[in-house]
Motif scaffolding. Structure first.
Motif, PDB file in Angstrom:
ATOM      1  N   LEU A  59     -62.564 -36.178 -18.796  1.00 24.24           N
ATOM      2  CA  LEU A  59     -62.356 -37.151 -20.408  1.00 24.24           C
ATOM      3  C   LEU A  59     -62.964 -36.093 -21.417  1.00 24.24           C
ATOM      4  O   LEU A  59     -62.352 -35.798 -22.334  1.00 24.24           O
ATOM      5  CB  LEU A  59     -63.487 -38.062 -20.246  1.00 24.24           C
ATOM      6  CG  LEU A  59     -63.114 -39.243 -21.324  1.00 24.24           C
ATOM      7  CD1 LEU A  59     -61.574 -39.727 -20.992  1.00 24.24           C
ATOM      8  CD2 LEU A  59     -64.058 -40.398 -21.244  1.00 24.24           C
ATOM      9  N   MET A  60     -64.090 -35.305 -21.245  1.00 24.90           N
ATOM     10  CA  MET A  60     -64.601 -34.410 -22.192  1.00 24.90           C
ATOM     11  C   MET A  60     -63.625 -33.309 -22.538  1.00 24.90           C
ATOM     12  O   MET A  60     -63.459 -32.962 -23.554  1.00 24.90           O
ATOM     13  CB  MET A  60     -65.938 -33.627 -21.564  1.00 24.90           C
ATOM     14  CG  MET A  60     -66.671 -32.952 -22.464  1.00 24.90           C
ATOM     15  SD  MET A  60     -68.063 -32.202 -21.724  1.00 24.90           S
ATOM     16  CE  MET A  60     -68.685 -31.196 -22.925  1.00 24.90           C
ATOM     17  N   GLU A  61     -63.013 -32.839 -21.393  1.00 29.69           N
ATOM     18  CA  GLU A  61     -61.946 -31.698 -21.478  1.00 29.69           C
ATOM     19  C   GLU A  61     -60.947 -32.232 -22.188  1.00 29.69           C
ATOM     20  O   GLU A  61     -60.362 -31.543 -23.138  1.00 29.69           O
ATOM     21  CB  GLU A  61     -61.553 -31.261 -20.154  1.00 29.69           C
ATOM     22  CG  GLU A  61     -60.878 -29.989 -20.198  1.00 29.69           C
ATOM     23  CD  GLU A  61     -60.474 -29.563 -18.735  1.00 29.69           C
ATOM     24  OE1 GLU A  61     -61.075 -28.348 -18.347  1.00 29.69           O
ATOM     25  OE2 GLU A  61     -59.724 -30.245 -18.171  1.00 29.69           O
ATOM     26  N   GLN A  62     -60.353 -33.170 -21.937  1.00 30.24           N
ATOM     27  CA  GLN A  62     -59.285 -33.926 -22.688  1.00 30.24           C
ATOM     28  C   GLN A  62     -59.342 -34.123 -24.136  1.00 30.24           C
ATOM     29  O   GLN A  62     -58.779 -33.952 -25.120  1.00 30.24           O
ATOM     30  CB  GLN A  62     -58.801 -35.302 -22.327  1.00 30.24           C
ATOM     31  CG  GLN A  62     -58.104 -35.178 -20.755  1.00 30.24           C
ATOM     32  CD  GLN A  62     -58.066 -36.534 -20.095  1.00 30.24           C
ATOM     33  OE1 GLN A  62     -57.948 -37.469 -20.615  1.00 30.24           O
ATOM     34  NE2 GLN A  62     -58.034 -36.416 -18.855  1.00 30.24           N
ATOM     35  N   SER A  63     -60.803 -34.552 -24.415  1.00 29.25           N
ATOM     36  CA  SER A  63     -61.044 -34.800 -25.805  1.00 29.25           C
ATOM     37  C   SER A  63     -61.365 -33.561 -26.703  1.00 29.25           C
ATOM     38  O   SER A  63     -60.915 -33.459 -27.729  1.00 29.25           O
ATOM     39  CB  SER A  63     -62.453 -35.482 -25.831  1.00 29.25           C
ATOM     40  OG  SER A  63     -62.497 -36.695 -24.931  1.00 29.25           O
TER      41      SER A  63
ATOM     42  N   LEU B 286     -67.841 -25.622 -26.846  1.00 34.26           N
ATOM     43  CA  LEU B 286     -68.099 -27.124 -26.352  1.00 34.26           C
ATOM     44  C   LEU B 286     -67.299 -26.830 -25.048  1.00 34.26           C
ATOM     45  O   LEU B 286     -67.519 -27.358 -23.966  1.00 34.26           O
ATOM     46  CB  LEU B 286     -67.321 -28.208 -27.050  1.00 34.26           C
ATOM     47  CG  LEU B 286     -68.362 -28.621 -28.415  1.00 34.26           C
ATOM     48  CD1 LEU B 286     -67.759 -29.754 -29.168  1.00 34.26           C
ATOM     49  CD2 LEU B 286     -69.453 -29.295 -27.737  1.00 34.26           C
ATOM     50  N   MET B 287     -65.946 -26.094 -24.943  1.00 32.42           N
ATOM     51  CA  MET B 287     -65.392 -26.077 -23.714  1.00 32.42           C
ATOM     52  C   MET B 287     -66.190 -25.305 -22.789  1.00 32.42           C
ATOM     53  O   MET B 287     -66.024 -25.614 -21.516  1.00 32.42           O
ATOM     54  CB  MET B 287     -63.935 -25.210 -23.905  1.00 32.42           C
ATOM     55  CG  MET B 287     -62.914 -25.406 -22.871  1.00 32.42           C
ATOM     56  SD  MET B 287     -62.511 -27.173 -22.657  1.00 32.42           S
ATOM     57  CE  MET B 287     -60.803 -27.311 -23.423  1.00 32.42           C
ATOM     58  N   LEU B 288     -66.975 -24.209 -23.195  1.00 29.76           N
ATOM     59  CA  LEU B 288     -67.629 -23.474 -22.370  1.00 29.76           C
ATOM     60  C   LEU B 288     -68.732 -24.216 -21.808  1.00 29.76           C
ATOM     61  O   LEU B 288     -69.168 -24.406 -20.432  1.00 29.76           O
ATOM     62  CB  LEU B 288     -68.085 -22.245 -22.997  1.00 29.76           C
ATOM     63  CG  LEU B 288     -66.967 -21.211 -23.540  1.00 29.76           C
ATOM     64  CD1 LEU B 288     -67.817 -19.848 -24.350  1.00 29.76           C
ATOM     65  CD2 LEU B 288     -66.254 -20.705 -22.114  1.00 29.76           C
ATOM     66  N   CYS B 289     -69.262 -24.939 -22.756  1.00 28.65           N
ATOM     67  CA  CYS B 289     -70.470 -25.899 -22.429  1.00 28.65           C
ATOM     68  C   CYS B 289     -69.744 -27.017 -21.186  1.00 28.65           C
ATOM     69  O   CYS B 289     -70.391 -27.114 -20.157  1.00 28.65           O
ATOM     70  CB  CYS B 289     -70.865 -26.886 -23.251  1.00 28.65           C
ATOM     71  SG  CYS B 289     -71.746 -25.969 -24.439  1.00 28.65           S
TER      72      CYS B 289
ATOM     73  N   ARG C 266     -76.449 -17.963 -18.394  1.00 24.65           N
ATOM     74  CA  ARG C 266     -75.310 -18.663 -19.108  1.00 24.65           C
ATOM     75  C   ARG C 266     -75.445 -19.729 -19.670  1.00 24.65           C
ATOM     76  O   ARG C 266     -75.131 -20.036 -21.137  1.00 24.65           O
ATOM     77  CB  ARG C 266     -74.070 -18.993 -18.028  1.00 24.65           C
ATOM     78  CG  ARG C 266     -72.901 -19.721 -18.558  1.00 24.65           C
ATOM     79  CD  ARG C 266     -72.100 -18.517 -19.108  1.00 24.65           C
ATOM     80  NE  ARG C 266     -70.746 -19.166 -19.473  1.00 24.65           N
ATOM     81  CZ  ARG C 266     -70.015 -18.395 -20.292  1.00 24.65           C
ATOM     82  NH1 ARG C 266     -70.549 -17.545 -21.177  1.00 24.65           N
ATOM     83  NH2 ARG C 266     -68.803 -18.759 -20.842  1.00 24.65           N
ATOM     84  N   GLY C 267     -76.499 -20.758 -19.220  1.00 25.75           N
ATOM     85  CA  GLY C 267     -76.903 -22.014 -19.929  1.00 25.75           C
ATOM     86  C   GLY C 267     -77.869 -21.571 -21.173  1.00 25.75           C
ATOM     87  O   GLY C 267     -77.562 -22.143 -22.203  1.00 25.75           O
ATOM     88  N   SER C 268     -78.580 -20.636 -20.945  1.00 23.42           N
ATOM     89  CA  SER C 268     -79.383 -20.002 -22.253  1.00 23.42           C
ATOM     90  C   SER C 268     -78.465 -19.447 -23.423  1.00 23.42           C
ATOM     91  O   SER C 268     -78.618 -19.950 -24.568  1.00 23.42           O
ATOM     92  CB  SER C 268     -80.468 -18.887 -22.045  1.00 23.42           C
ATOM     93  OG  SER C 268     -80.987 -19.269 -20.842  1.00 23.42           O
TER      94      SER C 268
ATOM     95  N   LEU D 205     -75.734 -20.612 -28.560  1.00 20.77           N
ATOM     96  CA  LEU D 205     -74.402 -20.871 -29.472  1.00 20.77           C
ATOM     97  C   LEU D 205     -74.485 -22.110 -30.156  1.00 20.77           C
ATOM     98  O   LEU D 205     -74.031 -22.449 -31.094  1.00 20.77           O
ATOM     99  CB  LEU D 205     -73.364 -20.809 -28.563  1.00 20.77           C
ATOM    100  CG  LEU D 205     -72.783 -19.454 -28.113  1.00 20.77           C
ATOM    101  CD1 LEU D 205     -71.718 -19.493 -26.982  1.00 20.77           C
ATOM    102  CD2 LEU D 205     -72.461 -18.484 -29.170  1.00 20.77           C
ATOM    103  N   LEU D 206     -74.951 -23.281 -29.198  1.00 15.57           N
ATOM    104  CA  LEU D 206     -75.065 -24.588 -29.885  1.00 15.57           C
ATOM    105  C   LEU D 206     -76.040 -24.506 -30.999  1.00 15.57           C
ATOM    106  O   LEU D 206     -75.998 -25.497 -31.739  1.00 15.57           O
ATOM    107  CB  LEU D 206     -75.421 -25.575 -28.893  1.00 15.57           C
ATOM    108  CG  LEU D 206     -74.629 -25.928 -27.955  1.00 15.57           C
ATOM    109  CD1 LEU D 206     -75.028 -26.784 -26.603  1.00 15.57           C
ATOM    110  CD2 LEU D 206     -73.274 -26.780 -28.400  1.00 15.57           C
ATOM    111  N   GLY D 207     -77.095 -23.718 -31.079  1.00 20.63           N
ATOM    112  CA  GLY D 207     -77.810 -23.446 -32.224  1.00 20.63           C
ATOM    113  C   GLY D 207     -79.239 -24.445 -31.991  1.00 20.63           C
ATOM    114  O   GLY D 207     -79.497 -24.874 -30.943  1.00 20.63           O
TER     115      GLY D 207
END
Lengths: 690, 95
Positions: free
Chosen positions: A23-27, A92-95, A119-121, A126-128
């Motif tokens: 759902l997240m991906e579709q959004s 967001l897609m990478l998240c 990667r998480g860091s 990037l999200l700031g």
């Protein structure tokens, strides 16, 4: 409840989290495509929020930490303090990918590797600021000495009248620890509702460093008026507290926390129950179960269909009116059960199609091509087992299409085409078949190169005149590729043969239409279901065989005078058109058929038509397809077997393979009309390729 | 008086009730009778909770009950302006 355990609840959590990730991906894709309304942003937020809430319940704190950062960013989008741009959507897609990875790790029970942590860091960076708010640290918490408790409070009827309010106690424990989730129950009164009688109950998942004694102390005031149970939730294995955890999980599904107030209010305003009751509604309307259970049911239904056929067979010729009616009624009910069971296995085509959206997006970017991906007929229902087997072939086709088919924007512009390539995936039901069409507006198949390559590989004779369709089909050969450069996407000739094999194993067919410079269309025809089909029974020699009814177009009785049967060429004149046919009794080694008229079943597969000459037509029958044992599993034209009502075994003919192995070549499309002589250039061959 | 109710009949046939004062164990009996009558009489009842100053588990329970009754009778009970104590309790109870 006794069968519930922590592991099964966990499994449900992972399944539902994957759905939320979809759902997240579709959004995100919808936002990329310009659907930037609040509903899309809210849906995106809700999916992340639910994953966060449920992950916390299972102690996956690193998932909670990461999703919390994403959630904070989404909250900023919701309240307008951050703007949507392509960079943010990419992040967001990478998240999304990272959360998927984290959850897969949790499911495997493996430790996070250094690359994933890094990667998480990076993504948090990037999200700031959104990902660095202090709340994250609080949520992460220091787990040392912290216990997860399942607390159930079932107040007695007199609680309110004694001047006690459970809300005070719950508020008190909320201050001393963390309420991970709470489900408030309202037991509907059996008779007239007395507003001063307590009908409430609470299931709480609570995290705290408090000991059991400390906890009991909080409830001291209401202990005499309530039944209270505490159980420590073993976060790894135990099934203590599984019930509460399950309830809590459901709670998270419907959304908890302040952020969802808006949604809940809408529910209430629609006159529905509150969020708590919404959970009940959800569990009423959707039952999640393993597909093997449905398969087992389908198997039983299959046996029922066979038994029914057997009863009808036994009753034939002995029936009186009453028995007739009852049998008819029973048959109708069994048919209904069959249909309902089959319906339980179907899923909308759009469900898989949306997965490809992402593939098209990522591949397009990687190769510097702009691609629009559209899905038509998303509501078309498709059998789950067929869907599982068709996903990979379609994925290959999309990869091939973007890598080989679609040109770069520059090339397209120079050819007068729109810069953006178009890939279309459509599904529909047609004549009892599931038809999936995959097309692109790319450069099309290069017949000359394919032909040259096929001749070079010895797949086609050097001098023969090969029809266009035959040339195109060469791409389905294993290891066949005309591409000089092998990329990491395609070019190794691996893929299209897999497409062919999977479609074939589903008793389906695939045809290609391609025009150089304009595009390619693949048409895949599949049976609607695999397990129970309508079949047409015929007799060949002394045995019975079943032909899938969807392949049968008509049955004809041809006078021997109209047969043209010489030097391996067998054909008849069917209303002025050529109909090549094969004598199955000869093919199966059952001897020569009887002289005189010939019974021919006209079948069609992958837009090719042919006749199958049989000894006798028996009739239609609901056929439960059983797989063949190892001995026969590679038989070239038998795809399964079934048991008839009489107890006889009937083999199921694979029409596609039969036509393929007895390749039919019609050079002239029209058969000369009756009375005409066959033109020297027109010949129809039924040729054994075995 | 612990509770005051302002009733307004709307043009669309719905009824709006504004609750002012305490909505708790002391007032739920009276409020229950009133809500049942209103739900019976109108397809839609709007309950404005902005003026509620005291809200407890008994009040919450009555809201649950009234919503259930409205749903059963194919009506709708809409809770509006759940502020202060009302929203705190709803949040505490996981809603």
């Amino acid at each position: 409840m006794s069968t519930l355990n922590w592991e099964s609840i966990k499994e449900t959590f992972f399944t539902e989290s994957r759905e939320n990730l979809d759902l997240m991906e579709q959004s995100i894709l919808a936002l990329e495509n310009g659907d930037r309304d609040s509903e899309t942003i809210n849906a995106l937020f809700r999916s992340v929020h639910t994953i966060k809430g449920s992950s916390g319940m299972f102690g996956f704190d690193h998932v909670v930490r990461f999703t919390h950062g994403v959630e904070n960013m989404l909250q900023k989008l919701r309240n307008g303090s951050a703007a949507i741009d392509q960079d943010l959507l990419d992040t967001l897609m990478l998240c999304h990918d990272h959360i998927r990875k984290l959850l897969a790790n949790c499911q495997e029970g493996s430790a996070l590797d250094a690359a994933t942590l890094r990667r998480g860091s990076e993504l948090a960076g990037l999200l700031g600021d959104a990902a660095k708010e202090p709340e994250i640290l609080n949520t992460a918490g220091n787990d040392v000495g912290q216990m997860l408790w399942n607390i159930t409070i079932s107040p007695g009827a007199e609680l309110f009248r004694h001047g006690l309010d459970p809300a005070n106690v719950i508020a008190c424990i909320a201050n001393a620890g963390e309420i991970r989730s709470i489900v408030t129950r309202f037991h509907e009164p059996a008779g007239v509702m007395d507003p001063e009688t307590c009908y409430l109950g609470f299931d709480i998942i609570y995290k705290s460093a408090a000991s059991r004694e400390d906890l009991e102390r909080y409830f001291e005031f209401i202990r005499d008026d309530c039944e209270i149970t505490f159980s420590a939730v073993d976060q790894q294995h135990g099934d203590n507290g599984a019930r509460g955890a399950e309830a809590a999980l459901s709670m998270h599904q419907s959304g908890t926390g302040d952020e969802n107030n808006g949604t809940r209010l809408q529910h209430e305003s629609a006159g529905r129950k509150t969020a708590r009751n919404g959970v009940e509604k959800h569990s009423d309307s959707v039952i999640r179960m393993k597909s093997e259970k449905i398969d087992r049911l389908l198997n039983h239904v299959g046996e029922l269909v066979i038994s029914n056929a057997s009863i009808l067979q036994l009753a034939r010729g002995k029936v009186g009116t009453d028995l007739d009616d009852s049998l008819e009624n029973m048959s109708r009910l069994i048919e209904n059960i069959r249909e309902s069971t089959m319906n339980m296995r179907v899923v909308p085509f759009g469900e898989i199609a949306t997965r490809f959206n992402r593939v098209a997006r990522d591949l397009g970017r990687e190769l510097g091509k702009e691609v629009d991906f559209i899905v038509e007929g998303g509501e078309t229902e498709i059998d789950k087992s067929i869907m599982d087997m068709i996903v990979d072939p379609l994925m290959h086709m999309i990869r091939n299409s973007i890598d080989h088919g679609i040109e770069t924007g520059k090339e397209r512009a120079s050819m007068g085409k729109p810069r953006k390539g178009l890939i279309r995936l459509a599904a529909c039901h047609e004549d009892g078949l599931l038809v999936i069409e995959f097309s692109d507006d790319g450069r099309g198949l290069d017949s000359e190169r394919i032909l040259a390559r096929a001749r070079q590989k010895g797949l086609l004779p050097a001098d023969a005149d090969v029809p266009e369709e035959e040339i195109h089909r060469m791409i389905f050969n294993a290891g066949f590729s005309t591409k000089e450069d092998v990329t990491n996407l395609s070019g190794r000739g691996v893929g299209m043969d897999v497409v062919w094999k999977n479609v074939e194993s589903l008793r389906g067919s695939i045809s290609i239409k391609s025009e150089k410079g304009k595009g390619t269309l693949f048409r895949i025809e599949l049976p609607l279901t695999l397990a129970i089909i309508d079949g047409f029974i015929v007799e060949i020699g002394s045995s019975k065989y079943v032909i899938p009814l969807y392949s049968v177009t008509e049955c004809i009785d041809i006078d021997s005078g109209n047969l043209h049967d010489n030097e391996g060429c067998s054909y008849v004149d069917l209303r002025g058109e050529v109909l090549p046919f094969v004598r199955l009794d000869e093919l199966f080694g059952c001897g020569q058929g009887a002289a005189g008229n010939l019974n021919i079943v006209v079948v069609e597969n992958a837009k090719r038509r042919a006749g199958l000459a049989v000894k006798r037509f028996v009739g239609e029958n609901q056929t439960v397809v059983k797989p063949l044992g190892r001995l026969f599993s590679r038989h070239p034209w038998i795809s399964g077997f079934t048991m008839l009502g009489t107890g006889e075994i009937a083999m199921m003919l694979d029409v596609g393979k039969l036509l393929q192995n007895y390749r039919i070549r019609a050079v002239t499309p029209k058969f000369p009309l009756a009375g005409d002589h066959i033109d020297a250039g027109a010949h129809v061959v039924v040729q054994n390729n075995q | 008086m612990r509770m005051k109710i302002i009733r307004k009949k709307n043009n669309d046939g719905s009824v709006s009730l504004s609750l002012i004062g305490e909505f708790n164990i002391y007032t739920v009996r009276k409020l229950k009778d009133l809500l049942e009558k209103e739900i019976d009489g109108a397809a839609r009842v709007n309950l404005d909770l902005a003026g509620v100053t005291g809200f407890d588990s008994a009040g919450y329970q009555l809201m649950e009950y009234a919503s259930m009754v409205a749903t059963k009778r194919n009506g709708a009970l809409e809770l509006e302006n759940k502020g202060g104590e009302v929203s705190k309790l709803y949040a505490l109870f996981g809603n």
